[in-house]
Design a protein around this motif. Structure first.
Motif, PDB file in Angstrom:
ATOM      1  N   UNK A   1       3.230  -0.102   2.523  1.00 35.12           N
ATOM      2  CA  UNK A   1       3.051  -0.963   3.524  1.00 35.12           C
ATOM      3  C   UNK A   1       2.497  -2.488   2.981  1.00 35.12           C
TER       4      UNK A   1
ATOM      5  N   UNK B   1       3.006  -8.983   6.860  1.00 40.01           N
ATOM      6  CA  UNK B   1       1.899  -8.070   6.832  1.00 40.01           C
ATOM      7  C   UNK B   1       2.120  -7.069   7.881  1.00 40.01           C
ATOM      8  N   UNK B   2       1.843  -5.640   7.413  1.00 37.41           N
ATOM      9  CA  UNK B   2       2.386  -4.638   8.099  1.00 37.41           C
ATOM     10  C   UNK B   2       3.714  -3.828   8.137  1.00 37.41           C
ATOM     11  N   UNK B   3       4.714  -4.671   7.507  1.00 32.97           N
ATOM     12  CA  UNK B   3       6.117  -4.149   7.488  1.00 32.97           C
ATOM     13  C   UNK B   3       6.216  -3.299   6.234  1.00 32.97           C
ATOM     14  N   UNK B   4       7.247  -2.621   6.241  1.00 30.19           N
ATOM     15  CA  UNK B   4       7.545  -1.642   5.203  1.00 30.19           C
ATOM     16  C   UNK B   4       8.721  -2.076   4.281  1.00 30.19           C
TER      17      UNK B   4
ATOM     18  N   UNK C   1       0.841  -1.209  -0.034  1.00 33.38           N
ATOM     19  CA  UNK C   1      -0.102  -0.027   0.084  1.00 33.38           C
ATOM     20  C   UNK C   1       0.966   1.306  -0.080  1.00 33.38           C
TER      21      UNK C   1
ATOM     22  N   UNK D   1       0.440  -5.658   2.814  1.00 33.74           N
ATOM     23  CA  UNK D   1      -0.897  -6.002   2.670  1.00 33.74           C
ATOM     24  C   UNK D   1      -1.313  -7.161   3.223  1.00 33.74           C
TER      25      UNK D   1
END
Lengths: 107, 410
Positions: free
Chosen positions: A21, A47-50, A11, A23
């Motif tokens: 990010x 999930x949620x990592x950059x 994202x 998803x």
């Protein structure tokens, strides 16, 4: 040879951001499209990592949702994982389980 | 649910209305904890709840908090359990509860023959208080009578893009319906002070908000690190300000009407920030040792209900006020769905919009306010933490009397 798989969505929360990010869980070797070009993930990205949207240099600010979230501590390639090993707070240091619990009582 | 929806409520002597009619059994020092816990477990009624303060040294913050909690609109009566020699002023607490029109009894273990006889006397006291509390006048209330708090716990990289902005949308709906909303943890808003100050209804309030965040930053710097747990990093959050940014989205988009400290109540509807970091020198350690300490502070400021967002998967509830849990992370929801009221991870997996999930939270909240159990209530969660702190009263700029009408930020 196995076909290279496309990574789940990354994202872009704000047009000013230089990170994306995850998803959904993505794995090393998967292909990710960033701004029209394709890159291969070098690491698993939970999930949620950059990951980096652009190449990031030491000292540069990282933006998420248009806000600065810290300073780059070593150069980061496009699509590379952005986390505590290459990004630090402009405010307060973070801590992990190992840094505190093995140093006597509190610290 | 519309802005004019009404639901049943309990009318208190001060005019406030409650959505629950709990009987509290309160221990005033750890030494009285066992006796109080046994009384509660023997009675075995979800609306008979255990709260307490562990310390023997008196503390004005703890007293003020306990007074506000014992006289909370969701509370119908109180049984106080004292060892006898602790520093807590049990008579002042009993007098405050009595003056609020609630039935109250005090048991002193040292005057009552010890553990066994005090447990027996306590069970009988709870029966009397429960019967008296059941006589309270019934009324109805609307969303404009509600005070709703929000907190995040076990945040991860999904919190700031799913559950937190969805709660923010719910907060906007609530404020527009005339409700009072409180968001908190100034230590978890480090980095957001400038944008928050711009939303304040007066420039002086904006300055007070910046000062509160500066205080939080200094306080945490002395302690050595911020409000950032290892699980936050496992979940993809890297820095305090990244966590803050996600937490901040719970506040929605309406103007900020005031800044309150724990136990202070907002005077009029609208959106408020709670300053939870103690004033003065760093004295008693971490501002809030775990999420439930923050929940208790929100409740002491009058919150009837708590919206709790979680990414990693917290399972807690609370004594006194129902906790509604909104799960940010779809993988966590799959593992812990029995504990969660709302699956905000659908924003990632099923393309649900933030507004859809926010409206779903708003409807769940109205249902719990009307008497339906939240998941944590259903599972019997009644966590409670109260520890030592110190606060100066809020200054005049924190609750501006003359503010522009509540409406959209333009």
């Amino acid at each position: 040879m196995t076909e290279k798989r496309l990574a789940p969505t990354f994202l872009l929360l704000d047009l000013r951001d230089n990170v994306l990010i995850s998803a959904g869980a993505a794995y090393a070797g998967m292909i990710v499209a960033i701004d029209g070009r394709h890159y291969t993930l070098a690491q698993d990205i939970a999930l949620g990592h950059k990951i980096a949207r652009t190449a990031l240099c030491l000292g540069e600010q990282v933006y998420r949702s248009g806000f600065p979230i810290g300073t780059v501590t070593q150069d980061i390639a496009i699509a590379e994982h952005v986390h505590a090993h290459n990004l630090t707070s402009n405010y307060l240091p973070a801590h992990d389980r190992a840094s505190d619990s093995h140093n006597g009582f509190g610290s | 649910v519309s802005a004019r929806s009404r639901f049943p409520a309990f009318l208190r002597q001060d005019g406030r209305k409650g959505i629950r009619n709990a009987v509290l059994v309160i221990y005033l020092v750890e030494c009285a904890h066992h006796v109080a816990r046994r009384i509660v477990s023997e009675v075995g009624d979800h609306q008979v709840q255990l709260i307490g303060f562990p310390g023997c040294y008196p503390n004005s913050y703890a007293f003020r908090m306990m007074e506000q909690l014992a006289c909370h609109p969701n509370v119908g009566g109180v049984v106080i359990v004292s060892l006898g020699c602790e520093g807590f002023d049990r008579d002042a607490l009993a007098n405050a509860v009595s003056a609020s029109g609630r039935p109250v009894e005090t048991l002193v273990i040292q005057h009552n023959g010890g553990t066994r006889t005090t447990i027996a006397a306590g069970i009988a006291a709870v029966d009397r208080i429960r019967a008296a509390a059941a006589q309270v006048e019934r009324t109805s209330m609307g969303l404009n009578d509600l005070i709703v708090g929000t907190i995040c716990g076990g945040s991860d990289g999904t919190s700031g893009i799913t559950a937190n902005p969805a709660v923010g949308h719910c907060f906007d709906l609530l404020v527009d319906a005339g409700a009072t909303c409180i968001f908190e943890e100034t230590g978890e808003l480090i980095g957001c002070e400038t944008v928050m100050a711009e939303r304040a209804v007066t420039p002086d309030l904006g300055e007070a908000i910046v000062a509160a965040i500066t205080k939080a930053e200094r306080y945490y710097a002395v302690l050595g690190y911020g409000s950032f747990a290892p699980g936050n990093a496992d979940g993809g959050l890297t820095t305090q300000e990244e966590k803050s940014l996600g937490a901040y989205t719970k506040s929605g988009a309406r103007p900020i009407n005031g800044l309150v400290k724990p136990g202070e109540r907002p005077g009029q509807p609208g959106l408020y920030l709670m300053d939870v970091v103690p004033d003065g020198d760093v004295r008693y350690g971490f501002p809030n040792i775990a999420d439930n300490a923050e929940i208790v502070e929100l409740i002491a400021s009058g919150c009837h209900l708590i919206l709790f967002t979680t990414g990693r998967g917290s399972v807690v509830g609370s004594a006194i006020s129902p906790v509604i849990k909104i799960c940010a992370n779809p993988d966590t929801f799959a593992r812990l769905h029995d504990d969660m009221d709302i699956n905000a991870g659908r924003i990632l997996t099923q393309s649900a919009s933030i507004e859809q999930v926010g409206t779903e939270i708003f409807e769940a909240l109205a249902s719990v306010a009307a008497g339906h159990s939240s998941r944590s209530e259903e599972l019997g969660h009644q966590e409670f933490i109260l520890t030592y702190k110190q606060f100066e009263p809020s200054g005049p700029h924190c609750l501006p009397r003359h503010v522009r009408p509540v409406g959209r930020v333009t």
